[in-house]
Structure formats: C-alpha cells, structure tokens
Scaffold this motif. Sequence first.
Motif, PDB file in Angstrom:
ATOM      1  N   ASN A  84      98.084  14.882  52.650  1.00  0.00           N
ATOM      2  CA  ASN A  84      97.010  14.282  53.455  1.00  0.00           C
ATOM      3  C   ASN A  84      97.304  14.453  54.937  1.00  0.00           C
ATOM      4  O   ASN A  84      96.400  14.576  55.757  1.00  0.00           O
ATOM      5  CB  ASN A  84      96.896  12.771  53.166  1.00  0.00           C
ATOM      6  CG  ASN A  84      95.871  12.488  52.104  1.00  0.00           C
ATOM      7  OD1 ASN A  84      95.523  13.372  51.346  1.00  0.00           O
ATOM      8  ND2 ASN A  84      95.385  11.280  52.046  1.00  0.00           N
ATOM      9  N   ILE A  85      98.617  14.400  55.269  1.00  0.00           N
ATOM     10  CA  ILE A  85      99.010  14.509  56.678  1.00  0.00           C
ATOM     11  C   ILE A  85      99.193  15.969  57.066  1.00  0.00           C
ATOM     12  O   ILE A  85      98.793  16.389  58.153  1.00  0.00           O
ATOM     13  CB  ILE A  85     100.342  13.753  56.917  1.00  0.00           C
ATOM     14  CG1 ILE A  85     100.356  12.401  56.235  1.00  0.00           C
ATOM     15  CG2 ILE A  85     100.639  13.651  58.397  1.00  0.00           C
ATOM     16  CD1 ILE A  85      99.353  11.428  56.777  1.00  0.00           C
ATOM     17  N   TYR A  86      99.807  16.764  56.163  1.00  0.00           N
ATOM     18  CA  TYR A  86     100.124  18.147  56.512  1.00  0.00           C
ATOM     19  C   TYR A  86      98.931  19.085  56.362  1.00  0.00           C
ATOM     20  O   TYR A  86      98.783  20.011  57.140  1.00  0.00           O
ATOM     21  CB  TYR A  86     101.267  18.663  55.626  1.00  0.00           C
ATOM     22  CG  TYR A  86     102.587  17.964  55.867  1.00  0.00           C
ATOM     23  CD1 TYR A  86     103.325  17.438  54.814  1.00  0.00           C
ATOM     24  CD2 TYR A  86     103.100  17.838  57.160  1.00  0.00           C
ATOM     25  CE1 TYR A  86     104.530  16.802  55.038  1.00  0.00           C
ATOM     26  CE2 TYR A  86     104.305  17.196  57.386  1.00  0.00           C
ATOM     27  CZ  TYR A  86     105.025  16.689  56.319  1.00  0.00           C
ATOM     28  OH  TYR A  86     106.217  16.056  56.531  1.00  0.00           O
ATOM     29  N   LEU A  87      98.116  18.868  55.311  1.00  0.00           N
ATOM     30  CA  LEU A  87      97.020  19.815  55.066  1.00  0.00           C
ATOM     31  C   LEU A  87      95.679  19.260  55.536  1.00  0.00           C
ATOM     32  O   LEU A  87      95.142  19.682  56.534  1.00  0.00           O
ATOM     33  CB  LEU A  87      96.922  20.145  53.569  1.00  0.00           C
ATOM     34  CG  LEU A  87      98.043  20.983  52.977  1.00  0.00           C
ATOM     35  CD1 LEU A  87      97.830  21.139  51.476  1.00  0.00           C
ATOM     36  CD2 LEU A  87      98.104  22.345  53.645  1.00  0.00           C
ATOM     37  N   SER A  88      95.155  18.316  54.760  1.00  0.00           N
ATOM     38  CA  SER A  88      93.837  17.784  55.103  1.00  0.00           C
ATOM     39  C   SER A  88      93.721  16.355  54.625  1.00  0.00           C
ATOM     40  O   SER A  88      94.325  15.966  53.634  1.00  0.00           O
ATOM     41  CB  SER A  88      92.751  18.631  54.434  1.00  0.00           C
ATOM     42  OG  SER A  88      91.561  17.887  54.367  1.00  0.00           O
ATOM     43  N   HIS A  89      92.912  15.583  55.327  1.00  0.00           N
ATOM     44  CA  HIS A  89      92.721  14.182  54.993  1.00  0.00           C
ATOM     45  C   HIS A  89      92.076  13.992  53.628  1.00  0.00           C
ATOM     46  O   HIS A  89      92.218  12.928  53.024  1.00  0.00           O
ATOM     47  CB  HIS A  89      91.854  13.527  56.076  1.00  0.00           C
ATOM     48  CG  HIS A  89      91.944  12.050  56.096  1.00  0.00           C
ATOM     49  ND1 HIS A  89      90.900  11.237  55.727  1.00  0.00           N
ATOM     50  CD2 HIS A  89      92.962  11.226  56.414  1.00  0.00           C
ATOM     51  CE1 HIS A  89      91.277   9.973  55.835  1.00  0.00           C
ATOM     52  NE2 HIS A  89      92.510   9.937  56.254  1.00  0.00           N
TER      53      HIS A  89
END
Lengths: 416, 250
Positions: A84-89
């Motif tokens: 969620n933080i590295y790729l997408s919410h």
Amino acid sequence: MASIMERVLSKLMNKNVLFTVSFLVRLVMVSFGVYQDRTMVVKYTDVDYHVFTDASKFITQGQSPYHRSTYRYTPLLAWILTPNIYLSHVFGKLLFITCDVLSGHLIYLILRQRGLSCEAACRVCSLWLLNPLPAGVSSRGNAESVLTALVLATLLCLELRQLPMAAILYGLAVHMKIYPVTYALPIALSLQRKENVEERGVGWWRRALGFPLRLLNKELFLFAGVAGVVFCGLTVLFYNMYGWDFLQETYLYHLTRRDIRHNFSPYFYMLYLTADSPWSLALGLAAFLPQALLLFLVSLAFHTDLALCCFLHTAIFVSFNKVCTSQYFLWYLCLFPLVLPRLTLSPKQGVELLALWFAGQGIWLAPAYYLEFEGYNTFLLIWLAGLMFLIINSFIMVQIITHYNPSDTTQRLKAE
Amino acid sequence: MDSTFVHSSTCTVYLVLFGSTQADENSCGLSMTWLETVSVTMDVSKNGFHRDLVTTVDFGPGFPDGLETLLVHRLPSGIYIDQYQLASLKEDTGLQVLLGSAVDLEAPAHTSEEFLVLVYPALDQGILKATLPIHGRYHKPSLAGKRFELVEIKLPKLILRTDTCTQLISFPPYKIVDAPCTVHNLSICQWLEIQHLQEQDPVSLEIPLGDGSLVEPVCAGTLLVTLLCCVILSRSIWMHGVFLDNAILI
C-alpha cells in the motif's frame, strides 16, 4: 422479456462467467470508491482501511504497527499491506476483493465435494459472489474476506482429508482472529476414529468409555500438532518483534473487550449501566455461560457435518456475544451457502426468514441512528431492539436446525 | 543659533513621532484601536454525538498585513477530537489544527481529561473561520433520572501576531504568550493575547445518558431473554442433533 432474463441467468451460471463477472463488479466498486473519496465529503473507504495503511507505514519506517492507535490486529496484516505504501494505495482493496472471490470459489469446491452438480453449486455460490454485502465490505477495505477465505480453505482441506494443509490454514486463521478457535472442538470430534462393528455391539457405558480412546487418535494429534506449531510459531515471532503490545492489542483486548458504546449485542445496555459496579464481573460471566453451553452442545450434536456445525457455532457465538457489530455477520454468512443445499425450507419460507433478519437489524438501526446523529435518548429502545434481534436470530437458527436434512452418510462411505 | 534650533526641533520631531508610536502602535503593525474591534463568536452545529464547533473571528477595517491568528481551545473531558479525521480534513479542506496531547478515542468521559487544541483559522471570503469536528464521549449513567448531560465549551483564547514582526514589545493590557508559529510546529513565536473579547456565555451541547435507575430491570430482562433463547436453542439442538455417528465402517 422473461426469456431474455432466463437466458442471461443461465449464461451467468456458467462457472467461468460467474467468477469473472463477480471480480469485475468488485473492481468497479473499488474504482468508484477511489473516485468518491477524491470528490465527495462522505468517504467510501472504511476507517479500518486507513488504520491498516497507517500501521503499514509504521512498519516501512521500521517501527511497531501498534503505534497506530486502534490497530488491534495481527502484525501480519500490516506486513501484507506494505505494498500500500510502496506500490499503490489500492493494493489492499484489490487483495481483499481477490480473497472475496476466492472465498466464493472455495464455497463452489466444497459444494462439489459434497455432491452438488456444477450448475447447482454455481447457483448457490452466486448468493455470495453476487451479494452486495461481502462485495461492499471488501471493496471498502475491510479485511474480513482474508479470514473467510482461510476458514473456507480449512473446511475444504478437511473435506478432502488433507490434514496437514488444513492444520496450517487453521493455525493461520486463529492467529488472525480468535473466533475460529471455537471450531477446535467440532474439528476434534470430526477427526475421531469411527466405531467398527465389534465396538457397536457392546453396552452404552462401554461405548462411552471407548469414546476418549477413539477421540485421541493419530489424526487429531497430527492436526493439533501442526496447527499448534503454526500458531505458537507466529505468536513467538511477533512477540519477539513487538513485545507485549502485540499480545495486548491482537488477543487480550478482544478477550476482555467491554465496549459500552451501543452495538447489536443484547448485553450492551446491561454492560453500559453496570460498567463501574462490583457486579460487572459476575454479569460478564453470566453472559458467557449461555454462549459456552450452546457452543458445546452444537459441537457434540453436529460434528458429523462440519459445515453446519461451524455455521451454527459462529452464528451462536456472534448472536450471544457481549459485543456485536455488522462486520461479524460475514463470519457466518460465508458458511451459509454450504448449509443451504440441504435445507428443506421452501423458497417462500427462506425469503420470509431473510426478511425477518433484515427487519431485526432495521429495528435496531433506527433508534441507534436517532441516538448517534440526532441526539435523542433512545437507549431503552436500542436495548429492546437488541433483545428482539437475539430472539429473531434464535428463531432463524431453530428453523435451520429443524429443516436441515443431513446427507446419507452410509451411502457416501459405501461409495468410497 | 540656527543649527541649534534645527537640531532641537529635529529632536522634538523625533520625540513626538516616537512618543505617538508608543502610544498608538507597536512595531508590529497592530494598533490599539484596531485590536479593540476584534471579537470572537463560537457556535455548535449539527445534532447528536458528532458535531461541528464553528469559531468566527470578526474585526473592523484596517486588517494588518501578514496577520496570523490562533485560537486556543480548552475542550472539556466530555468530548473528544479524532486526530485521524483531522489529518484527512487537512488534505480536503485545509483545516489546520494542532492537538496539545494524544486523545483516547474510546474512553468514557469520567476517565478522560480536558485537553488543549490550537486552531489556525483560514480566511474564508473575508472572515476568519474554523470548523472543528468534535465528538461526544459516553458518560456515566445517571442515577437521578437525568436524561442528558450538559457539556460546556468555553470560548477560546485568541492570540495574534504579524509575519513582519521580529520582536513584540510589551503592549499592555495585552499579554505576550509563546505558541507554535505555524501548524507545522517547527518553531515557537511570540503572540499577543486579546482579552477584552465580547463576553459570551459558553456554548453547550447535550449528550444522552443511560438511565442508571433501571439497572435492575435491564439486567433481569437481559438475562431472562438470553436464558430463554438459550433454552429454546438447546432443546432444538437436542432434538435434531446426531450425537453418535451411526455410519457403519465397512
């Protein structure tokens, strides 16, 4: 017009079409949620999703997820959601809708294993796949679908007698939420060695003495051992990483939870009024006893049909619990499609019971809305509505128990 | 003689100018007359447990350049603020709020304390306004048949400063206080506290209370109904349960 509807429905009941359509519907709901969050004041996403994401952010910064207040779940969930933080919410929501559709697929496999045809199984699991409630809950970012998938996978592996896999999934399920621990007794009873012909010929008291010996068999030890290793291993791992906070927030909070704020539980008002009184401990115990007794009875009575047993277990657990929110309903709703094919209720009776269940919720939601958002003192009405909801749930469960037709187990064993 | 006169008259001019500055305006561009026109009003909107606390700062013409305002709310234990809701509102509506201490979102009123909230109001169509979402806590049930608890919220303190200011000189009757310069809380600045504010009664909101005098009938009723449902379910389970597996192992 009617024939067009029939053709659409029969096309939909094709397995591949059904699952694809269910996934696409959920994808659309997630996309709409993203749009609504950006443009409107009332948000689509649930508060819980923000709690998970904040906890994941703490993990990516090398800290404990419990720095996020009201994060009361296993650290595993925050770890899984670090993309969620590295790729997408939206990664977490996509994961939850995938687990939701996977739960539907597991329902399909269990139904096929219990002897249903492909088309009948599709019709039944469309009750979950095309149901707005689980679709809405997952697309809003609640993690319930992960747990329903784990519980259903455990049941499937038990049906297929794949015990080590079932035990691993069970250990994981109990680690994520405590309530599957109540399934331990039915599972243990279902793993007992069956009586052979000689044993059936002796008196009842000798059969009763033989019972513990049949119960404590190799398969039970295998299951308990593997599940125990998985659960304890995860507990030790996370205790080493996050200390007492982990035990407190993930387990102890839920076991000792005394939420005095209004909820569906019949005990809500009693616990609110006696929160600081010396009677509160005794009353808490008095509330626990009916729940414990019923769970014990259900385990003894229905362990031969694990799907029905687990469904009744969870329905009773939720209805008689000291705290009950609408998220808990999904815990037993995911098992209902497994029970449905063997119910001898007519469709009319089924729809009436469903309407009764929704009416029970409506009777509670009305005064609760007036209390929370209009400021009227409707505590007494909420209390009465909570009792009414318990009565309705009990009535529905009695109808299900009375109209259940267990499968012909002798024929099935002969076929094996 | 002429040079002395010019010198003394220049000194007099300086004295007059300096003297008048000291009487009417300090070096920060805040004049006494303008400060007297400043007033604060507060109101609570919506109903139930979730309300909005709307604070408006009114002032006369002559708004100094680079004016920064800060409202210091001391909120009672009967309500709480959700810091996570504030974080999301900051992105949506630009609401700038600093919480003085961590707030427990779930504790009842009698185990909570009052807390400090710093609100930096924004200029909205020529008036300074801030809307703070507040939530009522659950209160202890009443024993005397009281159906609602009155939670009073006192008027906030208003403190001002200007951007151009480097050193606030003592400016009685207004006190000088220290507070964070901006919502980012990176540095402390000196602010002027306005005390003459229009005397307004504190605003209050009503929170529903449980009725403690009903504790016995509620307990009795709850336990009776749960016991009844338990008995009915047990009977049904007993009658339809398959207690012994009758399958024959071949």
